[in-house]
Design a protein around this motif. Structure first.
Motif, PDB file in Angstrom:
ATOM      1  N   ALA A   9       2.453   0.984  25.384  1.00 17.96           N
ATOM      2  CA  ALA A   9       2.422   1.775  26.612  1.00 17.96           C
ATOM      3  C   ALA A   9       1.866   3.169  26.363  1.00 17.96           C
ATOM      4  CB  ALA A   9       3.830   1.862  27.199  1.00 17.96           C
ATOM      5  N   ALA A  10       2.159   3.754  25.202  1.00 20.29           N
ATOM      6  CA  ALA A  10       1.624   5.076  24.881  1.00 20.29           C
ATOM      7  C   ALA A  10       0.112   5.032  24.699  1.00 20.29           C
ATOM      8  CB  ALA A  10       2.298   5.611  23.618  1.00 20.29           C
ATOM      9  N   PHE A  15      -5.072   6.526  27.188  1.00 16.82           N
ATOM     10  CA  PHE A  15      -6.395   6.165  27.691  1.00 16.82           C
ATOM     11  C   PHE A  15      -6.511   6.447  29.186  1.00 16.82           C
ATOM     12  CE2 PHE A  15      -9.448   3.201  29.514  1.00 16.82           C
ATOM     13  CZ  PHE A  15     -10.538   3.393  28.701  1.00 16.82           C
ATOM     14  N   VAL A  16      -5.499   6.074  29.958  1.00 15.48           N
ATOM     15  CA  VAL A  16      -5.579   6.217  31.416  1.00 15.48           C
ATOM     16  C   VAL A  16      -5.481   7.679  31.825  1.00 15.48           C
ATOM     17  CG1 VAL A  16      -4.410   5.655  33.581  1.00 15.48           C
ATOM     18  CG2 VAL A  16      -4.706   3.905  31.839  1.00 15.48           C
ATOM     19  N   VAL A  17      -4.530   8.413  31.242  1.00 18.25           N
ATOM     20  CA  VAL A  17      -4.297   9.789  31.655  1.00 18.25           C
ATOM     21  C   VAL A  17      -5.340  10.735  31.082  1.00 18.25           C
ATOM     22  CG1 VAL A  17      -2.644  11.699  31.581  1.00 18.25           C
ATOM     23  CG2 VAL A  17      -1.841   9.367  31.927  1.00 18.25           C
ATOM     24  N   THR A  22     -11.638  11.425  32.492  1.00 19.14           N
ATOM     25  CA  THR A  22     -12.452  12.558  32.060  1.00 19.14           C
ATOM     26  C   THR A  22     -13.691  12.177  31.271  1.00 19.14           C
ATOM     27  OG1 THR A  22     -11.032  12.721  30.118  1.00 19.14           O
ATOM     28  CG2 THR A  22     -10.469  14.091  31.987  1.00 19.14           C
ATOM     29  N   TYR A  23     -13.649  11.052  30.570  1.00 15.82           N
ATOM     30  CA  TYR A  23     -14.737  10.737  29.662  1.00 15.82           C
ATOM     31  C   TYR A  23     -15.647   9.619  30.153  1.00 15.82           C
ATOM     32  CZ  TYR A  23     -11.770  13.358  26.502  1.00 15.82           C
ATOM     33  OH  TYR A  23     -11.001  14.315  25.936  1.00 15.82           O
ATOM     34  N   GLY A  49      -3.047  13.274  27.854  1.00 16.47           N
ATOM     35  CA  GLY A  49      -2.723  11.955  27.330  1.00 16.47           C
ATOM     36  C   GLY A  49      -1.716  12.000  26.200  1.00 16.47           C
ATOM     37  N   GLY A  50      -1.812  13.005  25.348  1.00 23.53           N
ATOM     38  CA  GLY A  50      -0.849  13.136  24.266  1.00 23.53           C
ATOM     39  C   GLY A  50       0.555  13.438  24.755  1.00 23.53           C
ATOM     40  N   VAL A  51       0.672  14.260  25.805  1.00 25.88           N
ATOM     41  CA  VAL A  51       1.996  14.569  26.350  1.00 25.88           C
ATOM     42  C   VAL A  51       2.663  13.309  26.896  1.00 25.88           C
ATOM     43  CG1 VAL A  51       3.215  15.805  28.170  1.00 25.88           C
ATOM     44  CG2 VAL A  51       1.478  16.974  26.846  1.00 25.88           C
ATOM     45  N   VAL A  52       1.931  12.515  27.655  1.00 21.51           N
ATOM     46  CA  VAL A  52       2.507  11.288  28.219  1.00 21.51           C
ATOM     47  C   VAL A  52       2.867  10.306  27.104  1.00 21.51           C
ATOM     48  CG1 VAL A  52       2.079   9.359  29.779  1.00 21.51           C
ATOM     49  CG2 VAL A  52       1.254  11.627  30.366  1.00 21.51           C
ATOM     50  N   ALA A  53       2.014  10.195  26.098  1.00 26.53           N
ATOM     51  CA  ALA A  53       2.327   9.309  24.976  1.00 26.53           C
ATOM     52  C   ALA A  53       3.567   9.769  24.233  1.00 26.53           C
ATOM     53  CB  ALA A  53       1.130   9.229  24.027  1.00 26.53           C
ATOM     54  N   GLY A  54       3.724  11.068  24.046  1.00 28.11           N
ATOM     55  CA  GLY A  54       4.915  11.578  23.379  1.00 28.11           C
ATOM     56  C   GLY A  54       6.183  11.334  24.166  1.00 28.11           C
TER      57      GLY A  54
END
Length: 283
Positions: A9-10, A15-17, A22-23, A49-54
């Protein structure tokens, strides 16, 4: 067992967030090449994306190498040259720092909500630059602003419930200030090549001139965001199982531990009485 679903899920969340909005460009044509590299895309996209994954993984020692590997693979699979080390390092550092903020929000997700304020404000302003003459531009911008604030308020209460609602006022203030930060950064980028004083003046003017029109035009949408966040948090809390009752401090003790000292005689064994022989009267 939690990592069996949180790690995939992370990866999808990063990837999604941070990656897809953006890319990726030219999705109808099936193209998967990056948009021309821009520093704001790399920093804010990877950071969000890193914040949501964390938030999903909750462990720094797992989420940091995870987002670093995912960011590198996404950069390489996107057809980018590995010779652009500066942009690649920017993406990796932004993703890792975002993962740290997300993992720090394990107990209180307020930290992650404050960290997401600038990326969410940047996402909300992007359609305005592409649809400057659209008839329903005010409605679209207002809806995106409201959805962004509602998501931030929801994330703030994700871990601790209504106890984190005290941070809604400063979080809304930081969210409004994030729009000024984005406008100031764009003004500085447009003034590149001029003298240092002109660049500083352009960024300062853009920063302070954002608050008044933003609050005047979109204040109904801010109220709508708060009204939307209240049922979202209520449904989140209601869907969670009730917390287990706190352990009793007397579970490991016998029943005598509950009785006060003046009632200890109830369980005491009565001493045996000694019967003395009857004395004959004298005389």
């Amino acid at each position: 067992m939690r990592y069996l679903w949180s790690v995939p899920a992370a990866v999808i969340a990063w990837f999604v967030v941070g990656f897809a909005p953006t890319y990726l460009n030219g999705l109808p044509d099936g193209s998967t090449t990056f948009v021309p590299a821009r520093i704001d895309l790399l920093v804010l996209g990877g950071f969000a994306g890193g914040v949501v994954a964390g938030l999903l993984v909750r462990r720094i020692r797992i989420v940091v190498p995870l987002v670093a590997v995912v960011a590198f693979c996404a950069w390489w699979l996107g057809g980018n040259s590995l010779s652009a080390k500066g942009l690649l390092v920017t993406l990796l550092v932004a993703s890792v720092i975002g993962a740290l903020f997300g993992a720090l929000g394990t107990r209180s997700s307020v930290i992650a909500a404050f960290a997401l304020a600038v990326p969410v404000a940047w996402y909300a302003l992007r359609p305005a630059s592409e649809l400057e003459t659209w008839r329903w531009l005010w409605q679209l911008n207002g809806l995106l602003v409201a959805v962004g604030l509602a998501l931030l308020l929801y994330v703030a209460c994700w871990r601790r419930g209504w106890r984190s609602a005290y941070y809604w006022v400063p979080l809304a203030a930081v969210y409004v200030a994030s729009f000024a930060v984005v406008d100031g950064a764009q003004a500085i980028t447009q003034a590149r090549g001029r003298s240092t004083d002109e660049v500083a003046d352009a960024g300062t003017d853009a920063f302070f001139q954002t608050f008044e029109p933003l609050l005047r035009e979109y204040w109904p949408w801010f109220v709508l965001a708060v009204l939307l966040a209240i049922p979202m948090v209520a449904l989140k809390i209601r869907a969670l199982p009730p917390p287990p009752p706190p352990p009793s401090p007397y579970d490991d003790r016998g029943n005598d531990a509950v009785l006060s000292d003046d009632l200890d005689w109830v369980d005491r064994e009565e001493p045996k009485r000694r019967l003395l022989p009857r004395r004959e009267p004298v005389g």
